[in-house]
Design an enzyme around this catalytic site. Sequence first.
Site, PDB file in Angstrom:
ATOM      1  CG  ASN A   1      41.308  40.175  49.824  1.00  0.00           C
ATOM      2  OD1 ASN A   1      42.049  39.283  50.224  1.00  0.00           O
ATOM      3  ND2 ASN A   1      40.735  41.242  50.323  1.00  0.00           N
ATOM      4  CD  GLU A   2      40.776  40.422  54.496  1.00  0.00           C
ATOM      5  OE1 GLU A   2      40.235  41.584  54.558  1.00  0.00           O
ATOM      6  OE2 GLU A   2      41.804  40.123  54.822  1.00  0.00           O
TER       7      GLU A   2
ATOM      8  CD  GLN B   1      45.443  47.118  49.448  1.00  0.00           C
ATOM      9  OE1 GLN B   1      45.156  45.954  49.350  1.00  0.00           O
ATOM     10  NE2 GLN B   1      45.866  47.582  50.818  1.00  0.00           N
TER      11      GLN B   1
ATOM     12  CG  HIS C   1      42.582  42.179  47.037  1.00  0.00           C
ATOM     13  ND1 HIS C   1      43.446  41.391  47.891  1.00  0.00           N
ATOM     14  CD2 HIS C   1      42.382  43.196  48.051  1.00  0.00           C
ATOM     15  CE1 HIS C   1      43.874  41.675  48.873  1.00  0.00           C
ATOM     16  NE2 HIS C   1      43.174  42.987  49.087  1.00  0.00           N
TER      17      HIS C   1
END
Length: 583
Positions: A319-320, A161, A262
Site C-alpha cells: 500500500n502506497e 486502522q 498496509h
Amino acid sequence: MMRGVGIVTSWVSVALAQQVYVPAEGPVTRPTVCSTNGSYATATPVYSFTPFSFTQTETVRTATSVTPGPTTTYAPPYESLSHLVPDLATTTWGNWDPNATVAATDSADPYGQAAWSAIWERANLANFTYRGCTLPRYFQPQDSYYFPKDFEFGVAGSASQIEGAIADEGRTPTLMEVITIGRGEGDPKDYVTNENYYLYKQDIERLAAMGVKYYSFSIPWTRILPFALEGTPVNQQGLDHYADLIDFVIAKGMEPHVTLLHFDTPLQFYADPYDRGEALVGQNNGGYNNTTFQDAFVHYGQVVMTHFADRVPVWYTFNEPLLYCDNGRAVDAVVKAHARLYHFYHDEIKGAGRVALKFNDNFGLATFANPLFLGQDYPEAFKMTIPDYVPLTAADLAFLNGTADFLGIDPYTATVVSPPRHGIAACAANASDPLFPYCVQQSTSTTTGWNIGYRSESYVYMTPTYLRTYLNYLWNTFRHPVVITEFGFPVAREANATDLSDQLFDQPRSDYYVQFLSETLKAIWEDGVHVAGAFAWSFADNWEFGDYDQHFGIQTVNRTTMERRYKKSFFDLVDFVAARTQK
Ligand SMILES: *[C@@H]1O[C@H](CO)[C@@H](O)[C@H](O)[C@H]1NC(C)=O
Ligand SMILES: *[C@@H]1O[C@H](CO)[C@@H](O)[C@H](O)[C@H]1NC(C)=O
Ligand SMILES: *[C@@H]1O[C@H](CO)[C@@H](O)[C@H](O)[C@H]1NC(C)=O
Ligand SMILES: *[C@@H]1O[C@H](CO)[C@@H](O)[C@H](O)[C@H]1NC(C)=O
Ligand SMILES: *[C@@H]1O[C@H](CO)[C@@H](O)[C@H](O)[C@H]1NC(C)=O
Ligand SMILES: *[C@@H]1O[C@H](CO)[C@@H](O)[C@H](O)[C@H]1NC(C)=O
Ligand SMILES: *[C@@H]1O[C@H](CO)[C@@H](O)[C@H](O)[C@H]1NC(C)=O
Ligand SMILES: *[C@@H]1O[C@H](CO)[C@@H](O)[C@H](O)[C@H]1NC(C)=O
Ligand SMILES: *[C@@H]1O[C@H](CO)[C@@H](O)[C@H](O)[C@H]1NC(C)=O
C-alpha cells in the site's frame, strides 16, 4: 405552489402542506438525459490510448473598478411629498406560476391573489418559461453514462486502522503501535480502533446490506508470522481468522481483495523501534531498507497467497510504497519483492486472478511504475537526487517489466506542482535545499491564489476535474487498466459535531463521491480511459494514524459502544452507482 402566492398570504401554503413520506428502497432508474435511445444501458465502452498532454488553464476574472454615482439631489424625498398622493395602500403578490396546482382563495378581494392571477390567466402566454430556471451546473450528475458491467465498485479499509486486538490471538507489534505521525506524542493509538477483529461479521453484513460487492482489506503480517522471518512458525489462529473472514465475505456475495502490507511492518525490522531515523524519500522509514526485509516479505506473501489464492481474486503487495520508502534501497526492495510475488502468483501458483500495488497520488509514482509497468529505468529526476538508489540491470528490468495486472491509485486529491525557484538542477545538487530530494514545489492553491478545490478537514481538496486529467495520464502513460483503490473525503469539523445527526448528514462527502464518479464516467466514455473499479475509503470512520478526528468514513463509529451508523453519503454513493450500473 399556489397561484400568485406572495409574502402576505404565504401562511396559506403552510396550512395546505402535507407531510409525505416517500419509501426509499434503493436507487431509482434514471431517465437518460443525453441519449434518447438508451444506448448507454447496453453499450460496452471502447478503450483507446491517446497521447497525453495537459495545459494548466485557469479562468481569471478581473473586477471592473466602480466609481460611485453622483450624490446630487433633484427634488425633496418621498417622505416630504407623500401628502401629494394620499391614501396609498401597498401589498405584495409574488410570482406567477402557470403550473401551480393550488388556486388562491381570496376571490372576494378585488385586488387579492386571485384577482392578480386572473390578469395573467387572461394573457394566456404560450410556453411561458419560469424565470427561476437554472443554468446547467457542470458538476450535477446529469450524464447518461453507465458503469460498464465489469466495473468493480467497492469499499476499503486496512487492518491497523480498524481491527484493534493488537496483542490478541498471536499478533506481535508492528510499526503502527509505536508510530506518532498524527498530531504527536500522546495521540490515540491503534490498540482498540473499531474492534473489527471481533466485529468483522457485523461489518461485512452491513456492507452486504448496502449492496456492496467488493471489499478491500489488509492482513497484518505479524498476525500470520509473529516472528516475521522465514523459518519461524505460522500462527494458526491468524490463518483461521482470515479464512473465516474471507469465507464470510464470499458468503455475503462480495469479493475479497487482499493487501499484504498496509503500513504495518513487523517491529522486528527495527533494531531500535523508537529510533527509525530520517526518511529521505518518503514520510517514514517503513523498514523496507532493512536487508532482511525483501526475502522475509516475499516469504510472508507466499504463505498468505498459498492459503487463500483459491478464494481471493485480487492481491495488492504494497500500500502506497512511496510514503514508507526511506531511501533508494527501500525502493529497490519494494519493486523486487513485488515482482517476485507477482511471478510466484502467476508462474507457480498459476493464479488466474490479479496482482497489483496501491500507489499514493504523488509525483513519485513513476519511480515504481516505470520499471513495473513499462520495463523502463527509474526517472532521471529520481536518479539525479537519490544518492543511494540501486541501479537496475537489463536483467532486473526484464524481470520487473509487466509485473502488475493493473494500476491501483489512491487519488484523494490533487496538488499543484512547479519547479523550485532556483531550478531543478540546483536543488538536485544541494542536499541542504529544503525541497531536496523531491525538488518540486507543492501547493494547494492555484497560481492566482485560489484553493485548488473545496477543502476538507485535512489535505484533501475536492478536485474532480483534475481526477479526470489524472486518470488520462495514468492510462495513457502506463498503459494498464486503472483502479481507484481508495478515495474519500474527511468533512471539515465532522468530529466536532456533538450531535450525531449532524455527523450523519454528511453532504460534502456525498458531493465529493458524486463529482469524482461523474468525472470517472466521463474519463471512461469520453476519453476512452479504462478505469476498472473504484473503492471508497473508508467503509467506517477509523484510526487515521494517531487521529480519530479525521472522519473518512461513510459510517460513524461510536467510540464507546462501537455502534455503527450509516451516513447519508453511503446511501448517495451506492444509489449513484446502482442507478448507473449496466443491467
Ligand atoms: C443511439 O444514440 C447514439 C447517440 O446518442 C447513437 O450513437 C447510436 O447509434 C444510437 N443507437 C441506435 C440503436 O439507434
Ligand atoms: C409552444 O411549444 C410548442 C411545443 O414545443 C410548440 O409547438 C409551439 O409552437 C410553441 N408556441 C410558441 C408560441 O412558441
Ligand atoms: C410548467 O411545466 C412545464 C412542463 O413540466 C415546464 O416545461 C415549464 O417550464 C413549467 N413552467 C413554469 C413557469 O414553471
Ligand atoms: C533488520 O532486521 C533484523 C530482523 O530481520 C533485525 O534483527 C535488525 O536489527 C534490523 N536492523 C536494523 C538496523 O534495524
Ligand atoms: C538503510 O540504508 C542506509 C543507506 O542508505 C544504510 O546505511 C542503513 O544501514 C540501512 N538500514 C538497514 C536497516 O539496513
Ligand atoms: C515490457 O513488456 C512489454 C510487454 O511484453 C513489451 O512490449 C515491452 O517492450 C517491454 N519493455 C521493455 C523495455 O523491454
Ligand atoms: C543549498 O541550500 C541551502 C539552503 O537553502 C542554502 O543555504 C545554500 O546556499 C545552498 N547551497 C548552494 C551551493 O546553492
Ligand atoms: C474540534 O475539537 C477538538 C477536540 O476534540 C478541538 O481541539 C478543536 O479545536 C475543535 N475544532 C473546532 C474547529 O472547533
Ligand atoms: C456514544 O454512545 C454513548 C452511549 O450510548 C452516548 O452517550 C454517546 O452520546 C454516543 N456518542 C455519540 C457521538 O453519539
